[in-house]
Structure formats: structure tokens, C-alpha cells
Write a protein that holds these residues in place. Structure first.
Motif, short mmCIF file in Angstrom:
data_model
loop_
_atom_site.label_atom_id
_atom_site.label_comp_id
_atom_site.label_asym_id
_atom_site.label_seq_id
_atom_site.Cartn_x
_atom_site.Cartn_y
_atom_site.Cartn_z
N SER A 94 0.86 -1.30 0.05
CA SER A 94 -0.12 -0.19 -0.10
C SER A 94 0.74 1.31 -0.13
N ASP A 95 0.07 2.25 -0.31
CA ASP A 95 0.98 3.60 -0.33
C ASP A 95 1.03 4.07 1.01
N PHE A 96 1.96 4.88 1.13
CA PHE A 96 2.12 5.57 2.41
C PHE A 96 1.25 6.47 3.22
N ALA A 97 0.48 7.09 2.14
CA ALA A 97 -0.84 7.91 2.63
C ALA A 97 -1.58 6.89 3.49
N MET A 98 -1.60 5.79 3.08
CA MET A 98 -2.76 4.77 3.76
C MET A 98 -2.38 3.92 4.93
N ARG A 99 -0.83 3.84 5.00
CA ARG A 99 -0.30 2.80 5.83
C ARG A 99 -0.72 2.92 7.24
N GLU A 100 -0.65 4.08 7.86
CA GLU A 100 -0.87 4.37 9.12
C GLU A 100 -2.49 4.16 9.60
N GLU A 101 -3.12 4.65 8.67
CA GLU A 101 -4.49 4.13 9.06
C GLU A 101 -4.89 2.66 8.80
N LEU A 102 -4.20 2.01 7.79
CA LEU A 102 -4.32 0.48 7.61
C LEU A 102 -3.85 -0.05 8.94
N SER A 103 -2.78 0.19 9.40
CA SER A 103 -2.00 -0.57 10.53
C SER A 103 -2.82 -0.39 11.66
N LEU A 104 -3.43 1.06 12.04
CA LEU A 104 -4.22 1.06 13.14
C LEU A 104 -5.32 0.30 13.02
N LYS A 105 -6.23 0.03 11.78
CA LYS A 105 -7.32 -0.37 11.55
C LYS A 105 -7.18 -2.07 12.00
N ALA A 106 -5.95 -2.68 11.36
CA ALA A 106 -5.82 -4.03 11.53
C ALA A 106 -5.43 -4.33 12.85
N ALA A 107 -4.69 -3.13 13.57
CA ALA A 107 -4.37 -3.76 15.16
C ALA A 107 -5.81 -3.54 15.86
N ILE A 108 -6.54 -2.84 15.73
CA ILE A 108 -7.96 -2.58 16.14
C ILE A 108 -8.83 -3.85 16.07
N LEU A 109 -8.77 -4.27 14.90
CA LEU A 109 -9.76 -5.36 14.26
C LEU A 109 -9.19 -6.50 15.18
N ALA A 110 -7.99 -6.63 15.13
CA ALA A 110 -7.09 -7.90 15.79
C ALA A 110 -7.45 -7.87 17.36
N GLU A 111 -7.44 -6.91 17.76
CA GLU A 111 -7.68 -6.79 19.20
C GLU A 111 -9.12 -7.15 19.54
N ALA A 134 5.32 -2.83 8.71
CA ALA A 134 4.99 -1.39 8.79
C ALA A 134 5.53 -0.64 10.11
N GLY A 135 6.44 -1.13 10.70
CA GLY A 135 7.00 -0.54 11.97
C GLY A 135 6.80 1.02 12.34
N ASP A 136 6.98 1.65 11.19
CA ASP A 136 7.19 3.14 11.41
C ASP A 136 5.66 3.59 11.52
N PHE A 137 4.69 2.72 11.24
CA PHE A 137 3.32 3.37 11.51
C PHE A 137 2.64 2.56 12.68
N VAL A 138 3.37 1.83 13.37
CA VAL A 138 2.99 1.10 14.63
C VAL A 138 3.24 2.04 15.71
N SER A 139 2.29 2.68 16.34
CA SER A 139 2.53 3.18 17.45
C SER A 139 2.83 2.76 18.74
N ASP A 140 3.09 3.33 19.62
CA ASP A 140 3.45 2.55 20.83
C ASP A 140 2.31 2.14 21.57
N ASP A 141 1.36 2.50 21.55
CA ASP A 141 0.09 1.71 22.05
C ASP A 141 0.07 0.43 21.51
N ILE A 142 0.36 0.42 20.34
CA ILE A 142 -0.14 -1.06 19.74
C ILE A 142 0.83 -2.05 20.58
#
Lengths: 1015, 161
Positions: free
Chosen positions: A407-424, A444-452
Motif C-alpha cells: 500500500s501507499d504511504f498515505a494509507m499505511r498508518e490508517e491501515l495498520s491502526l485499523k488492522a491492530a484494532i480489529l485484531a484486538e 510497517a514498523g514506522d506506522f505502529v504507534s507505541d500503543d499497539i
């Protein structure tokens, strides 16, 4: 086509076009601006034609993106030109150059009004257009009634009336409190009979704005809307010029259906039937045609019809028709239709019973996730996120993970956040959850916030079964050649805690674990080093008796960092070094981390905060909440002084309490051994049993505990971190539900305006919207649940003072997750008084009961109606009310010093209208207002304030009215406002202590105590 | 509700801006820059909607010119897309096969026409015939005023000879 004679303008535009580069363009523009500036300075020499030309040039320059900070006056002054050509330019350019708040606009209000009420139709049009495009509050105040008159005037032609409709829409939308639309329902209903479709289109837009604010008043318009829609859909009596590619005004159709969506339901069976006939015809009769514009127009209507059907909650058959249509749309090639199909399918999720049908399209939606168009990908992602539940979570999350790599960078952050939430939210089992998050970090380590990753650590810590698995996984990732720093952090932490479970596997001896982690040390940043140091210390602790070689290596590292510039690293190095010399005691000090208390996922909270609070999303969340997997409920295994935690829904195996207690006693031991460590444990066993039981939040932890979570992995694992950060969890534990913002300030703000937030805490927000008419008030309480679980035992009582009659509509016992409940409250003012009504509000969240008492802003000034009097009206009244008790005078000292203008503003703000120029002495203010109550009816009140320019802290105030109580109460009220503005409040004794921002924020149960005195 | 209308050329030159929501000057420049970046970079066969700052930009390209309208997220996108086309057709009717140059040199006409079509960010008139008639009426008014002015200045000129 030649320019109508403005050669200079054409030449200038040509010049600009001929510029080779931005620099040349700037020079040319500067030259022109200089020229215009000089010409404007000698305004006398300017012909109207030249003025027009320069003003156009200014607009052109403005359009090019240059600041044009002069000449506004000249532009505005063209509005008052007598001739049409100048006036036209003045109006249009003003509307483009100036914003609604521009001071110069004020200068034009009189001219604009004269044009609007004048007889010249073309002038009326120009004025209405400008006000409709940029009119602000002052325009609304002085022009709204005139515009309303034009709209319903039978002598005005359609071209004026359609502009009047939209002009009124603008004024109303911007300042609904200023534009009086009482009794407009009938007029709107009449307007909907209008034959001219231009006027009808504009009126329909106006109706949309009106019903969106208050549908109750406009029920009479509903059948008319349906009639209009029928007329359009059957193409009855629609002039040719109002069909667009053969479709009877698609815009009017869309608007009409939009208006209908603001009515909660349609009661009348006939109307309902007619409407559904039309809708059915639209749903079935819209075909895809070659012509793009025709296609767009017909689908604009179709999509609006879909929304309306969803809103009306039609019969199942029609709903499945809609879903079928949407299913077709998301598979077509035409990108617009596909985009809208996805978007509307996401909206459809809020309708019950269709999720299963939507799930059938999962594969198709996943294809759209790979569409070349980012707009479509975004919609697909949103839809997948919304439709995810425990049944398809695995597929969807894995799809998201796969897509993440490309995926393009513009979406990676949203994507990884959403994946993390759904997984949880929907994890079928915990090891899968750990897998997902580790993959996420890997890809996508750069887009995975500490919270995750904090969250993973919490789960692993709290679930014993998971620990060996997680440690093994972490070990695997460390074999990869280049891993993200976040991966280093999380695997170092996990291996530090749990690598001893792996000891017998190949490549997992303490020494090997140490060396593979230590390889990463040179590549990590300062923030990771402390975690690695803790890991080393833990490894050391797990190798007892110590291997001398490993011990020496690790000691050497500690030694090296003893002089580190970073204080955190330095402290850890020093302390670990000293501790590791303690031999066997080390095992106690560095024992495994205790379980974390349950808390709301910071991640989910974050996602909630990010999402705009639209109804559709909350509906999706509501559903998600209901189906949420229980697998991940983190248990609180802390034996609360012998009371085991009750009613924890959990699938997680609970280790026996006794072993857990051992864990704690080990901790206790550590504490006794080293006095500085007392604050380490995030949940120290409370010494006060009662206190612990009385404090329900001690178990739950406030949902907003992001901060403590951030402290968790880095700090809690490390005894030496008894620093400021480690103190936080303790303080948090003591806190109860804190109001957000200052309650008293909110109350005072609401005394002066009619809508806003009355109270807010982490669970609930109470908003208020009020309308006041004479001695009646209608307030609406908006009770918004901010949580993803329901608030129960909700109770609201109004404790009215004797002068108010109140009636609160039924407040539901439960507020569903993320939902808002509206409770109308009727107030009638019986007689003048400064007493305040109190809202006694309580709810339960989890095991926690909250009770608050809030002052309601139904205060004296709400029953005032500003009134401006002329000298001829004022003085006879003033003289006729002579002496006490109707006229009271008082010298007031200790007044907060205010410039006269501000004092006037203050009076105006609580609707006591200052009448400027009435009092010959410039240091005095004269003001008037009308007070409404059942006993006094409308009663004129007059106020005079004489200030002393030498000493602003004192003044003499005279208040008079036809009612002695009113005179007294009003005098006292104004006095309170003047004496101490920020904290003044009608009931004086306790309130200031609540109000003062310096006072400690009252704990949860205390506002009641504070306010009890008020009753 | 339409928050603003932008006409941007493929080179990023602004041909018309109209703001129905209050954006301060500085913000306007920023918005134009952001929207140009979003819209101009999009390939041909994509959809006509771009999500931007919680709002939506509906755009359509005609030759070298992009017409953009910014609306709320829950507004009807296709309806607005056809408002754009309706505007273009009206311009076309007025100029007779309109091209970018017409709009550059007669940008004020583009504003006049837009003001008959949209007001307060809502569609005001959906009949091209009515709009054409109103604009012709305005042109006539300006023409008459000019003739009057000319005849007066002629008289003055003659008198002062």
C-alpha cells in the motif's frame, strides 16, 4: 469574445500570461498594486469606469494568490454607487474579497438594506446575492425580517424570491438564534406549492436546513415533499428547461429526498405508501446508460433514494433490493458508481439484518482494496473495517496485512491502526493476535504507534499460556536481518520476561538470547537502550548461578552506560549493576512483572477519538461492541485484599490466587529490602480495605489511562524507575471520575449563550441547547455516552426553585454505547427570582456509580428580551417610575474595573440592551430590557449606571421596573455580574470555590455536596 | 452545502475561486495549494471524488481546466458533479463553445454566471435558459449605462468644443 471595454484589464491579464516565471509575475503584480494604490489615494480623479477596472484587477490579483490588503474600502464603496454597472462590480467583488467578519462590511449594511427593501429588482438581486454568500451575524440581525418578507411577497418575481430563499438559508444556517422562524412552517408549506421550479429548488434547500434543526415544527411540509417528489418522478407538469438530460430536475429530487430524511418516520399510511411507490420506481427504474451526465444524474437520484429507504427502515424486501443494487454497484467498472457503492454499503451496515448479505460481497470489496484509485481504496478499507466481526476477522485482518506491504504511504498508518484494532477486538485466540501485531510491526514498523505494542505486552503479561508462544515468536523475528526498532523493543521486552520458558530450545540459551539482542544495540536509538538494559538484567537474573562469562559481558555494558549522558539509561545502568551484585536477592527484585489491571484499550479509545462522531460510525461500533470476542478481556488478577474480582467476563484461564499472592509477597519483599522501590508496583495493595472497596475505579482504571499505559512496559519492569513517571499510576488510582473542564465555567458560559456543553467526564457529555420565548423556555439536554459500553441506571431529576415550573421528558434508563439521547425540558418562569434550577444526574458505568448536581442555565437573564429605546421613549418611563420600591438605587464598590465599552458589552451579553447616546454624560450607561414571567407578563426594565472615571471600582446603579421584586432581583443580578465576573453566580456562598480554577477539581461525588448548599 | 468552488488549470493556475464558507486569506492560499496537489496528480480513469480534511472534493476535468467543488462528507456527490457540468454548459452557452482563454479574460463573466447558478453554497437555478436570460438582462443594463455615459460625454465634448 472581447472584454466589455476594459482594455486595461485585458492588457494586465496578457502581461501576466506573458511572464516567463513566478518572479516576473510577482514584479508585474507589485507594479500593478503600486499603481492601483496611488490611483486610489487620489480618489477624486477616478471615474467610475476606472474604479471598476481597478477593483477587477484587485480580484484578479487576489485570485492569483497574492495578498491584496488595501482597496477594500473602495470596493465596498462601489456598492453605494447609483448606477447598476458599478454597483454590480461592488457587490460581486466584495463578496469575493471579503470574509463575513470583515469590518468594512458593516459600513455597507445600510446601503444593502436600502437595496433590499427598495423597488429596484436588479438591486435587490445583487444585495441578496452578496448577503447570501457572505452575510454574517450583523447582516442577519438587521436584514433577516426584510429577506423573509421578500421570500413570501406575492409581488416579487421568482428571480428575487429564489435568491431571498437562499439568502435566508445562509443567515439562518449561520445564526439560527437571530433569525426568527416561528410560525414559518405554514409559510414553508405554502412555498412548497410554488410553481416556479427555481423558487421551489431554493425553498427546498431552505427547508432542509430548517427541518435539520427542528423537524417537529415542519410536519405539515412532509406530505408536500412527497407530492413534489411524485410530481417530479412522474414527470408531471415539469417545463422542458427544468429537465436535465431527460430527467426532471435531479437536483430538486435529491433535495426533496434529503429533506424527508430529517423526519424520523412517516406516520400517515397514505403518504408512506405514495412515497414508497416513488422510491420503488426509482430503485427499479434506474438503468445504466451511455451518456455520462444522464447516468450521473439518474444515479444521484438513485443513491439519495437508497439513503431515504435506509432511513425509513423499509420492509425487508426493499432493503434486500437495496443491498442487491449496492452489490451490483461495487462490482461495476465505472469508478464513481463503485466508490458510491462502497460508501453506501458502509452506511448500510447500520441497518440491521443486512450484514450477512453484505458479507457475501467480501471478496469483491477486497478487490477494491487494491484499486488504483486511493479514494476507492479508502472506502473499501472503511467498509472492511465496519463489516468485520468475529466470523470474518481472520480473513479481513490477514488481507489488510497482505495489502500493507504494497500500500501507499498515505494509507499505511490508517491501515495498520485499523488492522491492530480489529485484531484486538475480534481475535479468535490470543496467539493469533500476537502474530498479527508482530507481523504488523515487521511490515510497517514506522506506522505502529507505541500503543499497539504496549497492548501486546499487556496481553502477554496477563495470560500465562501465551508467554512461551510470544517469546518464541519474538525470538524468530530476531533472526531476521534488518528489523524495525519497535520490533527490537517488543522482542527484547518479551524475551527478557519470558525467554526462560525457551531455555531448552536450540538457540535460546540465555547467552544466545543475550548476544542476538545485543547485536541490535548499536542500531537502536536512545529510547530503546533502557529497555535493552532491563532485558540484560532480567537475563542475568534468570541465569542463577551466574555464568561468569555472560555476567562479565553484561556488567561491562552496565559499566559503559554508567556515564551515559541520558539520565534514564545512566540510572538503570548504575542500579542494575549494583543490584546484580546482590546475588540471590536479585531474583526477587527482578521477578516477573505482575499482571496489569484491566483497562480500556488505548488503541480503541484513540480510534474513537479520531473518528468523527457520525451516527453511522457509532452504529457500526455499537454492533462491533455487541459481537466482540471475549477472548481478549484482560483479567484483573490482583487479589483485592482477598476479595477476588467479580463478574469478569473472561475466557482467560485464571491462575490460582494463591500463586498470585506469592508473586505479590515477593514484590513486597523487594520493597522492604530497598526503600526506594515502594512506588514501583502500579497497583500496590491498599492498606485501607474500606477505601479500596469504596473506590470502584481502583479495579477498572479510568478509560483514559493512556498515560499510565505508556509508562507500563518501560517503567514497570524496572525497579529502579521509581521516578516521577512511576508515580503516575498510583495517583491515577486514587482519582475518581474527573469532570473534564471546569463545571462552573461551563455554567457561566451557558448563562450567556444558548448552546454548549454543560458537563463532561470520561464517560458522558451533557450538552444543552435552549430556546427562549417570553417566559417560556425549551431546553434540550443531550446526554452523550462516550464509551463503547452502555451507561446504565441513568437518572435525571430537576430540582426547580419555586419560581420555575419545569417538566422534563422521560430520561431512558440506559444510554447505549456511543449514543446520544435528547431529553427536552420545558421551563416556565412564574416570577422574577435569581434562584437556579439544579439538575440531579446520576448514572452507572461498570460498577461505578456517579452522581452529579449541575446548575441549569435557566437564569434570570434568559427571560429578558433586549430592547432599544429612543430618548423619547426612555425618559417618560424613567420619570414615571419614581423612587423605591419600583426604582432602587445603590452605590456599588469593589466593581471589577472595566472600560465603559466592555461594561456595555457585558450588559448586552445578558440581554440588557445599552442605549447609546441617551445619557448626556459619557461616563454613564443607560440600558433597557423587557422581562417576561407569568406574574409580571412582559415588563419593561430600565437601568442606569453612573461610573466614576477616576475610580472604576465603584459605580452607582439605578434600576427601575413596574414590579418591586423584579427591580430588586434585576439590580442584584446585574450587581453580581459587575462585581466579580468570572466567578459570579446567583447563589453566592459555595459556588466560587467550585468556580475558581485554582481550587482542586472536586472529586466525583462532591459537586453534589458543593451544590447542596445552593438548594 | 458547497464550501467553495475552484477552477484550476492543469498547470496549477487558478482561474476562479468562490468561497461560501469563511476561509481567511492565508487559509485560502493553503487550501488551493492542497487541493491542486490532490486533484491534479490524479490519473484519468479514476473516480471524481477526493477525500480531503474530512470533506469531499468533487472535481471534473474539461480540457485543460479542472472544476472543483468542495462539499460535506454526507452530501450527494453525483448531484454536485452534475452541478459542475451544468455550470460548464451554461458557460458554453454564453460564450459559445467556451475555452480556457474565455474564462481567463472574462473571469468576471464567469463570476456573474456562477452567482446566478449558486447562492449560499446551494444550487439556485437549474434552468440554463433562465440563467442565460438573466445574464443577458444584466449585460443589457451595463450596455445601456455605457451608452448613456457615452452620450453624456459626447454632449459635454460637443458643448465644450
Amino acid at each position: 469574445m472581447a472584454l466589455s471595454g476594459m482594455r486595461g484589464l485585458s492588457v494586465f491579464i496578457s502581461d501576466i500570461r506573458n511572464c516567463q516565471n513566478k518572479e516576473q509575475e510577482r514584479l508585474r503584480v507589485d507594479k500593478e498594486l503600486g499603481n492601483i494604490r496611488t490611483r486610489f489615494k487620489n480618489e477624486k480623479g477616478l471615474t467610475p469606469y476606472e474604479k471598476k477596472k481597478y477593483v477587477w484587477k484587485m480580484l484578479y490579483i487576489h485570485m492569483l494568490g497574492y495578498d491584496v490588503d488595501f482597496g477594500h474600502m473602495e470596493t465596498v464603496s462601489l456598492i453605494s454607487a447609483p448606477k447598476y454597472p458599478e454597483k454590480q462590480v461592488g457587490y460581486i467583488v466584495t463578496a469575493c474579497l471579503l470574509n463575513e467578519n470583515h469590518d468594512f462590511l458593516r459600513l455597507a449594511i445600510n446601503t444593502v438594506r436600502n437595496d433590499i427593501i427598495g423597488r429596484n429588482e436588479t438591486f435587490q438581486c445583487l444585495a441578496l446575492t452578496m448577503v447570501g454568500n457572505i452575510g454574517g451575524r450583523e447582516f442577519a440581525e438587521s436584514l433577516a425580517p426584510d429577506v423573509q418578507k421578500l421570500l413570501i411577497s406575492s409581488s416579487c418575481r421568482p428571480l428575487v424570491r429564489k435568491k431571498a430563499a437562499l439568502c435566508l438559508l445562509r443567515l439562518y444556517r449561520k445564526n439560527p438564534d437571530v433569525v426568527n422562524v416561528d410560525g414559518w412552517a405554514d409559510r414553508m408549506a405554502q412555498l412548497l406549492d410554488e410553481r416556479d421550479l427555481g423558487v421551489l429548488t431554493s425553498s427546498m434547500s431552505l427547508l432542509v436546513a430548517l427541518v435539520s434543526n427542528n423537524h417537529e415544527a415542519y410536519w405539515s411540509c412532509l406530505p408536500k415533499c412527497v407530492k413534489t417528489l411524485e410530481r417530479l418522478a412522474r414527470n408531471q407538469d415539469i417545463p422542458q428547461e427544468y429537465t436535465y438530460y431527460g430527467i426532471p430536475s435531479p437536483w430538486l429530487q435529491v433535495k426533496t429526498m434529503r429533506a424527508l430524511q430529517y423526519f424520523p418516520t412517516i406516520e400517515d399510511p397514505n403518504t408512506r405508501r405514495s412515497l414508497f411507490e416513488v422510491l420503488q420506481r426509482i430503485l427499479m427504474g434506474t438503468d445504466v446508460v451511455k451518456n455520462v451526465n444522464k447516468n450521473n444524474a439518474s444515479h444521484a437520484v438513485l443513491f439519495e433514494a437508497l439513503s431515504l429507504v435506509m432511513h425509513l427502515d423499509a420492509e425487508k424486501e426493499m432493503m434486500s433490493q437495496c443491498v442487491a443494487l449496492l452489490g451490483k454497484f461495487i462490482a461495476v467498472r465505472e469508478p464513481n458508481i463503485r466508490y458510491l457503492g462502497l460508501e453506501n454499503m458502509t452506511r448500510m451496515l447500520m441497518v440491521t439484518d443486512v450484514q450477512d448479505i453484505i458479507k457475501r460481497h467480501q471478496a469483491q470489496i477486497i478487490t477494491s482494496l487494491k484499486d488504483p484509485d486511493i479514494s476507492i481504496r479508502r472506502r473499501a478499507l472503511d467498509l472492511l473495517y465496519g463489516m468485520c466481526d468475529i466470523s470474518n476477522a481472520k480473513d479481513i485482518v490477514e488481507e489488510l496485512l497482505q495489502y500493507l506491504s504494497t500500500s501507499d504511504f498515505a494509507m499505511r498508518e490508517e491501515l495498520s491502526l485499523k488492522a491492530a484494532i480489529l485484531a484486538e477486538k475480534f481475535a479468535p485466540d490470543l496467539s493469533w493476535y500476537v502474530d498479527v501485531i508482530l507481523q504488523l510491526i515487521d511490515k510497517a514498523g514506522d506506522f505502529v504507534s507505541d500503543d499497539i505494542w504496549f497492548r501486546v505486552v499487556q496481553f502477554v503479561t496477563n495470560n500465562d499460556d501465551l508467554q512461551p508462544y510470544a517469546a518464541a515468536k519474538a525470538r524468530e523475528y530476531l533472526d531476521k536481518p534488518a528489523i524495525h526498532e519497535t520490533m527490537v523493543k517488543v522482542s527484547a521486552y518479551l524475551l527478557g520476561e519470558y525467554s526462560h520458558f525457551l531455555a531448552r530450545r536450540p538457540g535460546c540459551s540465555p547467552k544466545e538470547i543475550f548476544s542476538i539482542i545485543h547485536e541490535k544495540l548499536p542500531t537502536v536509538s536512545m529510547s530503546t537502550v533502557p529497555i535493552l538494559l532491563s532485558t540484560y538484567a532480567k537475563i542475568l537474573m534468570h541465569t542463577q548461578p551466574p555464568e561468569p562469562e555472560l555476567q562479565n559481558q553484561i556488567w561491562a555494558i552496565f559499566h559503559k552506560y554508567e556515564s551515559c549522558i541520558d539520565v534514564e539509561i545512566q540510572q538503570r545502568a548504575v542500579e542494575y549493576f549494583a543490584l546484580s551484585a546482590k546475588g540471590a536477592a536479585l531474583a526477587d527484585i527482578l521477578a516477573e512483572m505482575p499482571k496489569f489491571p484491566e483497562r480500556q484499550s488505548a488503541l480503541i479509545k484513540k480510534a474513537e477519538d479520531i473518528e468523527t462522531d457520525t451516527a453511522e460510525q457509532s452504529a457500526i461500533k455499537l454492533r462491533a461492541q455487541q459481537q466482540m470476542s471475549n477472548a481478549l478481556v484482560v483479567t484483573d488478577q490482583r487479589p483485592a485484599n482477598g476479595t477476588p474480582p467479580v463478574s469478569q467476563l473472561t475466557l482467560v484461564k485464571l491462575p490460582s490466587i494463591s500463586s498470585n499472592s506469592d508473586n505479590y509477597s515477593a514484590d513486597e519483599g523487594a520493597r522492604q529490602e530497598n526503600g526506594t522501590l515502594t512506588r514501583v508496583d502500579p497497583q500496590p495493595p491498599s492498606a485501607d480495605l474500606l477505601g479500596d472497596l469504596l473506590d470502584p475505579l481502583a479495579i477498572e482504571g479510568p478509560p483514559g489511562a493512556v498515560q499510565s499505559e505508556q509508562n507500563v512496559p518501560g517503567v514497570d519492569g524496572v525497579p529502579s524507575a521509581a521516578d516521577t513517571a512511576a508515580i503516575v499510576p498510583i495517583e491515577e488510582q486514587k482519582n475518581t471520575v474527573q469532570p473534564i473542564g471546569n463545571i462552573a465555567e461551563r455554567f457561566h458560559a451557558l448563562c450567556l449563550k444558548d448552546s454548549g456543553v454543560l458537563y463532561e467526564d470520561p464517560h458522558i457529555q451533557i450538552g444543552i441547547k435552549a430556546e427562549w420565548r417570553a417566559h417560556h423556555g425549551r431546553l434540550v439536554l443531550f446526554l452523550g455516552n462516550k464509551n463503547t459500553s452502555p451507561l446504565v441506571s441513568v437518572q435525571a431529576l430537576i430540582l426547580p426553585p419555586s419560581h420555575l415550573k419545569t417538566e422534563l421528558s422521560l430520561v431512558p434508563d440506559t444510554i447505549p454505547p456511543r449514543a446520544q439521547v435528547q431529553c427536552p425540558l420545558e421551563v416556565v418562569n412564574l416570577r422574577p427570582s435569581r434562584d437556579v434550577a439544579v439538575l440531579d444526574f446520576s448514572y452507572k458505568f461498570g460498577s461505578h456509580a456517579v452522581n452529579i448536581k449541575l446548575r441549569l442555565p435557566a437564569v434570570l437573564n434568559k427571560f429578558l428580551q433586549p430592547l432599544t429605546l429612543t430618548a423619547d421613549e426612555f425618559f417618560p418611563q424613567w420619570r414615571s417610575l419614581s423612587g423605591p420600591p419600583l426604582k432602587l438605587q445603590e452605590v456599588i464598590r469593589g466593581v471589577r474595573p472595566l472600560p465603559l465599552l466592555e461594561m456595555a458589552n457585558l450588559l448586552n451579553s445578558f440581554r440588557v440592551m445599552v442605549c447609546p447616546g441617551l445619557d448626556p454624560n459619557p461616563n454613564n450607561l443607560v440600558a433597557s430590557t423587557t422581562f417576561y414571567s407569568e406574574s409580571t407578563r412582559a415588563m419593561l426594565c430600565l437601568v442606569r449606571i453612573e461610573t466614576d472615571p477616576a475610580d472604576r471600582t465603584q459605580l452607582r446603579m439605578t434600576v427601575s421596573s413596574g414590579d418591586p421584586t423584579l427591580t430588586f432581583e434585576l439590580k442584584e443580578y446585574i450587581k453580581e455580574q459587575l462585581v466579580d465576573i468570572p466567578t459570579s453566580s446567583p447563589p453566592p456562598p459555595m459556588a466560587p470555590s467550585v468556580a475558581s480554577p485554582m481550587a482542586p477539581v472536586p472529586p466525583l461525588n462532591d459537586p453534589g455536596a458543593f451544590l447542596a448548599g445552593l438548594l | 452545502m458547497i464550501h467553495f468552488v475552484l477552477l484550476i488549470s492543469r498547470q496549477g493556475k487558478v482561474r476562479l475561486t468562490k468561497w461560501y464558507s469563511a476561509y481567511p486569506q492565508k487559509e485560502r492560499t493553503k487550501v488551493i495549494r492542497e487541493i491542486s496537489g490532490e486533484v491534479l496528480s490524479r490519473g484519468p480513469k479514476l473516480c471524481n471524488f477526493v477525500e480531503w480534511r474530512g470533506l469531499k472534493v468533487v472535481y471534473r476535468r474539461y480540457a485543460s481546466l479542472y472544476f472543483c467543488m468542495c462539499i460535506n462528507q454526507d452530501d450527494n456527490e453525483l448531484e454536485v458533479l452534475e452541478i459542475i457540468h451544468h455550470y460548464v454548459e451554461t458557460l458554453d452557452r454564453y460564450f459559445g463553445s467556451v475555452c480556457e482563454l474565455d474564462l481567463i479574460f472574462n473571469f468576471h463573466k464567469a463570476y456573474y454566471i456562477l452567482d446566478e447558478l449558486l447562492l449560499a453554497g446551494e444550487l439556485q437555478e437549474s434552468s440554463k435558459k433562465t440563467v442565460a436570460r438573466l445574464i443577458a438582462g444584466q449585460d443589457a443594463l451595463v450596455e445601456t449605462a455605457k451608452e448613456e455615459a457615452n452620450s453624456i460625454s459626447n454632449i459635454i465634448a460637443q458643448a465644450s468644443k
